[in-house]
Design a protein around this motif. Sequence first.
Motif, PDB file in Angstrom:
ATOM      1  N   SER A  10       0.561  -1.200   0.189  1.00  0.00           N
ATOM      2  CA  SER A  10      -0.008  -0.320  -0.305  1.00  0.00           C
ATOM      3  C   SER A  10       1.008   1.460  -0.133  1.00  0.00           C
ATOM      4  CB  SER A  10      -1.047   0.001   0.769  1.00  0.00           C
ATOM      5  OG  SER A  10      -0.092   0.232   2.100  1.00  0.00           O
ATOM      6  N   LEU A  11       1.652   1.064   0.682  1.00  0.00           N
ATOM      7  CA  LEU A  11       3.231   2.193   0.759  1.00  0.00           C
ATOM      8  C   LEU A  11       3.639   2.598  -1.289  1.00  0.00           C
ATOM      9  CD1 LEU A  11       4.777   2.111   4.313  1.00  0.00           C
ATOM     10  CD2 LEU A  11       3.388   3.730   3.635  1.00  0.00           C
ATOM     11  N   ARG A  12       3.992   1.436  -1.560  1.00  0.00           N
ATOM     12  CA  ARG A  12       4.557   2.090  -2.908  1.00  0.00           C
ATOM     13  C   ARG A  12       2.988   2.012  -3.748  1.00  0.00           C
ATOM     14  NH1 ARG A  12       5.343  -4.212  -1.865  1.00  0.00           N
ATOM     15  NH2 ARG A  12       7.415  -4.174  -1.304  1.00  0.00           N
ATOM     16  N   VAL A  21      12.806   4.079   3.151  1.00  0.00           N
ATOM     17  CA  VAL A  21      11.315   4.962   3.305  1.00  0.00           C
ATOM     18  C   VAL A  21      10.359   4.092   3.857  1.00  0.00           C
ATOM     19  CG1 VAL A  21      10.239   6.444   3.433  1.00  0.00           C
ATOM     20  CG2 VAL A  21      12.142   7.430   2.012  1.00  0.00           C
ATOM     21  N   ILE A  22      10.366   2.747   2.717  1.00  0.00           N
ATOM     22  CA  ILE A  22       9.020   2.019   3.177  1.00  0.00           C
ATOM     23  C   ILE A  22       9.664   1.419   4.753  1.00  0.00           C
ATOM     24  CG2 ILE A  22       7.661   0.206   2.471  1.00  0.00           C
ATOM     25  CD1 ILE A  22       8.134   1.111  -0.056  1.00  0.00           C
ATOM     26  N   PRO A  23      10.728   0.406   4.959  1.00  0.00           N
ATOM     27  CA  PRO A  23      10.494  -0.202   6.229  1.00  0.00           C
ATOM     28  C   PRO A  23      10.079   0.350   7.556  1.00  0.00           C
ATOM     29  CG  PRO A  23      12.287  -0.992   4.441  1.00  0.00           C
ATOM     30  CD  PRO A  23      11.534   0.283   4.069  1.00  0.00           C
ATOM     31  N   VAL A  24      10.839   1.940   7.104  1.00  0.00           N
ATOM     32  CA  VAL A  24      11.094   3.406   8.340  1.00  0.00           C
ATOM     33  C   VAL A  24       9.705   3.034   8.373  1.00  0.00           C
ATOM     34  CG1 VAL A  24      11.476   5.195   9.094  1.00  0.00           C
ATOM     35  CG2 VAL A  24      13.535   3.550   8.209  1.00  0.00           C
ATOM     36  N   VAL A  25       9.075   3.531   7.337  1.00  0.00           N
ATOM     37  CA  VAL A  25       7.113   4.120   7.806  1.00  0.00           C
ATOM     38  C   VAL A  25       6.616   2.377   8.640  1.00  0.00           C
ATOM     39  CG1 VAL A  25       4.797   4.736   6.583  1.00  0.00           C
ATOM     40  CG2 VAL A  25       7.313   5.887   6.148  1.00  0.00           C
ATOM     41  N   LEU A  26       6.573   2.018   7.825  1.00  0.00           N
ATOM     42  CA  LEU A  26       6.598   0.779   8.281  1.00  0.00           C
ATOM     43  C   LEU A  26       6.698   0.502   9.886  1.00  0.00           C
ATOM     44  CD1 LEU A  26       7.025  -2.305   6.262  1.00  0.00           C
ATOM     45  CD2 LEU A  26       4.356  -1.052   6.770  1.00  0.00           C
ATOM     46  N   ALA A  62       9.930  11.386  12.444  1.00  0.00           N
ATOM     47  CA  ALA A  62      10.826  12.552  11.232  1.00  0.00           C
ATOM     48  C   ALA A  62      12.036  11.308  11.248  1.00  0.00           C
ATOM     49  CB  ALA A  62      11.070  12.988  13.070  1.00  0.00           C
ATOM     50  N   THR A  63      11.853  10.052  11.208  1.00  0.00           N
ATOM     51  CA  THR A  63      12.689   9.328  10.979  1.00  0.00           C
ATOM     52  C   THR A  63      12.577   9.473   8.980  1.00  0.00           C
ATOM     53  OG1 THR A  63      13.860   8.133  12.829  1.00  0.00           O
ATOM     54  CG2 THR A  63      14.346   7.104  10.499  1.00  0.00           C
ATOM     55  N   ALA A  64      11.864   9.100   8.758  1.00  0.00           N
ATOM     56  CA  ALA A  64      11.286   8.635   8.234  1.00  0.00           C
ATOM     57  C   ALA A  64      11.651   9.972   6.799  1.00  0.00           C
ATOM     58  CB  ALA A  64       9.198   8.323   7.674  1.00  0.00           C
ATOM     59  N   ALA A 300      21.073   3.128   3.664  1.00  0.00           N
ATOM     60  CA  ALA A 300      20.037   2.631   4.720  1.00  0.00           C
ATOM     61  C   ALA A 300      19.726   1.341   4.878  1.00  0.00           C
ATOM     62  CB  ALA A 300      19.457   3.409   4.297  1.00  0.00           C
ATOM     63  N   GLU A 301      19.944   0.462   3.382  1.00  0.00           N
ATOM     64  CA  GLU A 301      19.112  -0.720   3.541  1.00  0.00           C
ATOM     65  C   GLU A 301      20.625  -1.977   4.290  1.00  0.00           C
ATOM     66  OE1 GLU A 301      19.522  -2.259  -0.505  1.00  0.00           O
ATOM     67  OE2 GLU A 301      18.008  -0.975  -1.329  1.00  0.00           O
ATOM     68  N   TYR A 302      21.368  -1.322   4.617  1.00  0.00           N
ATOM     69  CA  TYR A 302      21.856  -2.133   5.079  1.00  0.00           C
ATOM     70  C   TYR A 302      22.258  -2.178   6.498  1.00  0.00           C
ATOM     71  CZ  TYR A 302      26.094  -3.964   7.284  1.00  0.00           C
ATOM     72  OH  TYR A 302      27.133  -4.634   8.480  1.00  0.00           O
ATOM     73  N   TRP A 303      22.065  -1.009   6.697  1.00  0.00           N
ATOM     74  CA  TRP A 303      21.651  -0.753   7.621  1.00  0.00           C
ATOM     75  C   TRP A 303      19.994  -1.452   8.714  1.00  0.00           C
ATOM     76  CZ3 TRP A 303      24.291   1.640  11.515  1.00  0.00           C
ATOM     77  CH2 TRP A 303      24.148   1.377  12.958  1.00  0.00           C
TER      78      TRP A 303
END
Length: 490
Positions: A10-12, A21-26, A62-64, A300-303
């Motif tokens: 749904s975010l996509r 962004v998507i994992p951070v938002v979730l 904030a992070t997103a 960000a992906e690696y983190w």
Amino acid sequence: MKSNIITAKSLRAMGFPESPVIPVVLEAVKKHLKHTASADIEAQLKALLQAPENFYNDSVFATAAQKLKPPVEDTTTGGDISLNSTGISFAIYGASGIEAGAMHQMYTAAKLPVAVAGALMPDAHQGYGLPIGGVLATNNAVIPYGVGVDIGCRMCLSIFDIVPTELVQRENFFTRELLEATLFGSGAQFKQPANHAVMDSDVFDALPLLKSLKDRAWRQLGSSGSGNHFAEFGAVHIVDADTLPGVPAGTYIGLLTHSGSRALGANIAAHYTKLAKQLRRLPGDAANLAWLTLDEEAGAEYWMAMNLAGDYASACHHIIHAKVARQLGRRPLTMIENHHNFAWKETWNGQEVIVHRKGATPAAAGVLGIIPGSMTAPGYIVKGRGEMASVNSASHGAGRLMSRSKAMQNITHEAMKAELKKHGVKLLGGGLDEAPFAYKDIQAVMQEQTSLVDIIGSFQPKIVQMCGDAQRGWRRGPREKWHNDFVEGE
């Protein structure tokens, strides 16, 4: 509201970038808005996507919002990077026992343009990128090979209110429980995987790499790998009861395990190290120290992937310990767990830094950990002293004295059997590469770090399970040295 109404799909559809962004938002929705109506969440998300600058100080997003900012141009990307002519200063603990190769690697790491602080632990030896036992704090940069291949590798100790004499009186029972609690071997997989909440993480579906690794990760959940990984019963002696509530000073049976994130972590390390090397070409010996910034997509992906691998490694231990506790019919009095081969966001002299501990134990003030010896030498339960010179770190074990190939060439089965008998240790599996003689003297290592940790207890191995030569299936040929010397997964 159900936590799965807002999904990656749904975010996509709303137009959010795939990553990071998507994992951070979730994660933000799951943590802060689980009782909020989905329509209200969607309204907030659309506003976030349209004007992220309005959310830079938002308590939820904030992070997103920061991740949605246009990337900052990195002048060190896409070209050759020179090392600084002089490196940052760093503390060395137990210098007389550290091989020249490890010293050279640490001095090289100290010259990285992103290096802020560092330290070298008394168990240090040569590896890839950072030496094993190397600690390096960086400015907004994460080094995949500064974390290592076996991401989130950790120690986990359960203490049971059972007298250690039972390990002798009921040796067959405890032996059977070790053999049935986990699987060893680099390719080991369960026919019937265990269940654990870590496999429900949205991050698995947010990153294509992780999605491709999920099935194998599930089949390896609760397994232990090869190399220096182990599961063992032993005698725990607590000398400082005040540190462990509910565990009076005395002697107990302990279950101690050491393993990491299996194929999941290894594939994450390989993938993002390759990307880092493409983005930042470093000279010669420094090539494996290529980094990713947390402002760029790959970083960000690696983190996120690294943190998932750490959670996965922890889940593997918890599954093993739960199996054993169920068979013992006892709840552990306490469980102590710490990990290495990881990177943490910490504050150093008022600055947020990324602290890499490759084969080094977190030792901030009051933090508990376990520092093992060898299959015959005692390990120690410790409490960190928060020493700034060590970047709040301590050793992760005794450290290797011989490489794996050298150990196999110089140690005989007869000598190893005699050493096991001398210490009253029963070994299940375990090859000559892990013989006690291949390791440094744990007493000497602990003596070199009295300013870093306080000892509150000890663990003496009695029944030890490891992989063993036959299960490894070591390859011969051009890659023999890599496979033999670094099979443990740095």
